[in-house]
Design an enzyme around this catalytic site. Structure first.
Site, PDB file in Angstrom:
ATOM      1  N   HIS A  34      23.316  37.500  43.694  1.00 50.01           N
ATOM      2  CA  HIS A  34      23.806  37.211  45.039  1.00 50.01           C
ATOM      3  C   HIS A  34      24.806  36.065  44.927  1.00 50.01           C
ATOM      4  O   HIS A  34      24.475  34.981  44.430  1.00 50.01           O
ATOM      5  CB  HIS A  34      22.632  36.832  45.942  1.00 50.01           C
ATOM      6  CG  HIS A  34      23.008  36.582  47.360  1.00 50.01           C
ATOM      7  ND1 HIS A  34      23.156  37.607  48.281  1.00 50.01           N
ATOM      8  CD2 HIS A  34      23.254  35.440  48.034  1.00 50.01           C
ATOM      9  CE1 HIS A  34      23.482  37.089  49.459  1.00 50.01           C
ATOM     10  NE2 HIS A  34      23.553  35.769  49.335  1.00 50.01           N
ATOM     11  N   ASP A  36      27.382  33.658  46.801  1.00 46.70           N
ATOM     12  CA  ASP A  36      27.700  33.099  48.119  1.00 46.70           C
ATOM     13  C   ASP A  36      29.110  32.542  48.159  1.00 46.70           C
ATOM     14  O   ASP A  36      29.424  31.555  47.491  1.00 46.70           O
ATOM     15  CB  ASP A  36      26.697  31.998  48.472  1.00 46.70           C
ATOM     16  CG  ASP A  36      25.332  32.560  48.817  1.00 46.70           C
ATOM     17  OD1 ASP A  36      25.261  33.417  49.718  1.00 46.70           O
ATOM     18  OD2 ASP A  36      24.338  32.144  48.193  1.00 46.70           O
ATOM     19  N   MET A  77      30.762  34.471  53.473  1.00 47.83           N
ATOM     20  CA  MET A  77      30.654  33.582  54.647  1.00 47.83           C
ATOM     21  C   MET A  77      32.029  32.977  54.907  1.00 47.83           C
ATOM     22  O   MET A  77      32.261  31.778  54.715  1.00 47.83           O
ATOM     23  CB  MET A  77      29.584  32.510  54.371  1.00 47.83           C
ATOM     24  CG  MET A  77      28.170  33.091  54.404  1.00 47.83           C
ATOM     25  SD  MET A  77      26.952  31.985  53.667  1.00 47.83           S
ATOM     26  CE  MET A  77      27.128  32.458  51.951  1.00 47.83           C
ATOM     27  N   GLY A 173      25.099  28.475  55.050  1.00 43.88           N
ATOM     28  CA  GLY A 173      25.883  27.304  54.660  1.00 43.88           C
ATOM     29  C   GLY A 173      25.299  26.527  53.500  1.00 43.88           C
ATOM     30  O   GLY A 173      26.045  25.972  52.704  1.00 43.88           O
ATOM     31  N   PHE A 174      23.981  26.527  53.392  1.00 45.46           N
ATOM     32  CA  PHE A 174      23.350  25.691  52.357  1.00 45.46           C
ATOM     33  C   PHE A 174      22.116  26.367  51.778  1.00 45.46           C
ATOM     34  O   PHE A 174      21.424  27.101  52.486  1.00 45.46           O
ATOM     35  CB  PHE A 174      22.958  24.330  52.949  1.00 45.46           C
ATOM     36  CG  PHE A 174      24.133  23.594  53.540  1.00 45.46           C
ATOM     37  CD1 PHE A 174      24.940  22.795  52.736  1.00 45.46           C
ATOM     38  CD2 PHE A 174      24.461  23.748  54.882  1.00 45.46           C
ATOM     39  CE1 PHE A 174      26.039  22.145  53.272  1.00 45.46           C
ATOM     40  CE2 PHE A 174      25.571  23.095  55.430  1.00 45.46           C
ATOM     41  CZ  PHE A 174      26.364  22.295  54.620  1.00 45.46           C
ATOM     42  N   GLY A 175      21.856  26.072  50.518  1.00 48.82           N
ATOM     43  CA  GLY A 175      20.617  26.503  49.896  1.00 48.82           C
ATOM     44  C   GLY A 175      19.495  25.539  50.245  1.00 48.82           C
ATOM     45  O   GLY A 175      19.736  24.462  50.803  1.00 48.82           O
ATOM     46  N   GLY A 176      18.275  25.950  49.957  1.00 44.05           N
ATOM     47  CA  GLY A 176      17.127  25.053  50.096  1.00 44.05           C
ATOM     48  C   GLY A 176      16.678  24.761  51.513  1.00 44.05           C
ATOM     49  O   GLY A 176      15.964  23.783  51.738  1.00 44.05           O
ATOM     50  N   ASP A 202      17.878  36.626  53.415  1.00 42.28           N
ATOM     51  CA  ASP A 202      18.537  35.549  52.674  1.00 42.28           C
ATOM     52  C   ASP A 202      18.288  34.216  53.361  1.00 42.28           C
ATOM     53  O   ASP A 202      18.675  34.016  54.515  1.00 42.28           O
ATOM     54  CB  ASP A 202      20.049  35.859  52.624  1.00 42.28           C
ATOM     55  CG  ASP A 202      20.844  34.811  51.864  1.00 42.28           C
ATOM     56  OD1 ASP A 202      20.246  33.957  51.192  1.00 42.28           O
ATOM     57  OD2 ASP A 202      22.099  34.869  51.954  1.00 42.28           O
ATOM     58  N   GLY A 203      17.640  33.314  52.613  1.00 47.78           N
ATOM     59  CA  GLY A 203      17.406  31.961  53.099  1.00 47.78           C
ATOM     60  C   GLY A 203      15.931  31.617  53.163  1.00 47.78           C
ATOM     61  O   GLY A 203      15.177  32.247  53.912  1.00 47.78           O
ATOM     62  N   GLY A 204      15.517  30.691  52.325  1.00 48.11           N
ATOM     63  CA  GLY A 204      14.143  30.193  52.383  1.00 48.11           C
ATOM     64  C   GLY A 204      13.097  31.128  51.802  1.00 48.11           C
ATOM     65  O   GLY A 204      11.901  30.924  52.012  1.00 48.11           O
ATOM     66  N   GLY A 224      17.529  31.511  46.091  1.00 51.73           N
ATOM     67  CA  GLY A 224      18.351  30.562  45.345  1.00 51.73           C
ATOM     68  C   GLY A 224      17.516  29.478  44.731  1.00 51.73           C
ATOM     69  O   GLY A 224      17.203  29.502  43.533  1.00 51.73           O
TER      70      GLY A 224
HETATM   71  C1  DX5 Z   1      22.801  30.270  52.513  1.00 51.64           C
HETATM   72  C2  DX5 Z   1      23.099  31.280  51.449  1.00 51.64           C
HETATM   73  C3  DX5 Z   1      21.926  31.650  50.645  1.00 51.64           C
HETATM   74  C4  DX5 Z   1      21.323  30.504  49.886  1.00 51.64           C
HETATM   75  C5  DX5 Z   1      19.868  30.739  49.807  1.00 51.64           C
HETATM   76  O1  DX5 Z   1      23.907  30.134  53.329  1.00 51.64           O
HETATM   77  O2  DX5 Z   1      23.607  32.462  52.034  1.00 51.64           O
HETATM   78  O3  DX5 Z   1      22.204  32.747  49.790  1.00 51.64           O
HETATM   79  O4  DX5 Z   1      21.805  30.345  48.584  1.00 51.64           O
HETATM   80  O5  DX5 Z   1      19.267  29.658  49.193  1.00 51.64           O
HETATM   81  P1  DX5 Z   1      17.696  29.431  49.262  1.00 51.64           P
HETATM   82  O6  DX5 Z   1      17.053  30.632  48.632  1.00 51.64           O
HETATM   83  O7  DX5 Z   1      17.506  28.187  48.507  1.00 51.64           O
HETATM   84  O8  DX5 Z   1      17.329  29.317  50.710  1.00 51.64           O
HETATM   85 ZN    ZN Z   2      23.723  34.282  50.799  1.00 52.77          ZN
END
Ligand code: DX5
Ligand code: ZN
Length: 246
Positions: A34, A36, A77, A173-176, A202-204, A224
């Site tokens: 994946h 981003d 995005m 926008g962000f991981g984690g 996707d996300g969390g 992620g």
């Molecule tokens: C967030 C991204 C995700 C992100 C997920 O905007 O689209 O793909 O990397 O990260 P985690 O798995 O850490 O939530």
């Molecule tokens: Zn993503």
């Protein structure tokens, strides 16, 4: 129902050693990558563009079948999704997943240079991605109702039907970030109507949140921080995979 797919998000990988991070995660059992792509405009963060995808492509074998192992799942995005289709195809993207919200607002006014390239809508975007030889995905943010997708999925024109729907379970926008269980009714509604649809979350996603997502009907799991932050990524990938399969 469609197969379980684990797609580690390289947003949480070491950008200084990205090629190795990509090949390692596939060796550890990941199905897709994946990727981003953020433009600092559609989302309040930036990552990288097609040149980086070109450089990581040789580190991962191309999928031998549509949606097979090694699929580059590019999550766009970006405010102007139509503008980058050709570049990403050339870079080695297999699945171009654009945001519904960007496709409906991507008007000529935003791109005074080339009106024809910028003006689009979701159905045209899907057709355009297919015309460029890639699978097409459509993503919705938490603010967007799943109801906007029915008309797109009901379309009798096969070439305008998406190959995947991405339901965001965080604000992009962000991981984690923290998983938003509030988004799962969207997944459930999609799965009830479309037993064969590829539905990505996707996300969390992690070992704690995966069961809810799998139960709702998601089959493509992005992770992620859960994968790249793990001591033993192979085990995390396996748990995610098996949670969808059971
Ligand atoms: C967030 C991204 C995700 C992100 C997920 O905007 O689209 O793909 O990397 O990260 P985690 O798995 O850490 O939530
Ligand atoms: Zn993503």
């Amino acid at each position: 129902s469609p197969p379980a797919v684990v797609a580690p998000s390289i947003l949480s990988a070491d950008f200084g050693a990205l090629g190795a991070a990509c090949s390692d995660t596939i060796e550890q059992g990941a199905t897709w990558l994946h990727i981003d792509i953020m433009d600092g405009h559609f989302v309040p963060n930036m990552t990288f563009g097609a040149p980086v995808v070109t450089k990581i492509r040789p580190h991962v074998q191309r999928p031998s079948a549509a949606r097979g192992k090694g699929t580059f799942d590019c999550h766009m995005m970006i405010a102007e999704p139509k503008k980058w289709v050709r570049d990403f195809q050339k870079a080695g993207c297999d699945l171009y997943c654009f945001h519904y919200e960007a496709a409906i607002t991507s008007t000529a006014a935003e791109n005074p240079v080339d009106h024809s390239e910028a003006r689009t809508n979701p159905k045209e975007m899907i057709r355009y991605v297919h015309d460029n030889g890639m699978l097409a995905g459509i993503a919705i943010k938490p603010e967007t109702s799943v109801d906007v997708l029915w008309d797109i999925l009901e379309n009798p024109k096969q070439e305008e039907i998406p190959d995947m729907v991405l339901v965001m379970t965080v604000h992009p926008g962000f991981g984690g970030q923290k998983f938003m269980a509030s988004e799962l009714p969207k997944v459930k509604a999609l799965r009830e109507r479309y037993p064969e649809l590829y539905i990505e979350v996707d996300g969390g996603l992690n070992e704690e949140t995966i069961d809810q997502a799998a139960e709702a009907g998601a089959n493509v799991i992005v992770a992620g921080s859960a994968v790249f932050g793990a001591k033993d990524p192979a085990t995390v990938i396996k748990v995610l995979q098996e949670s969808v399969e059971k």
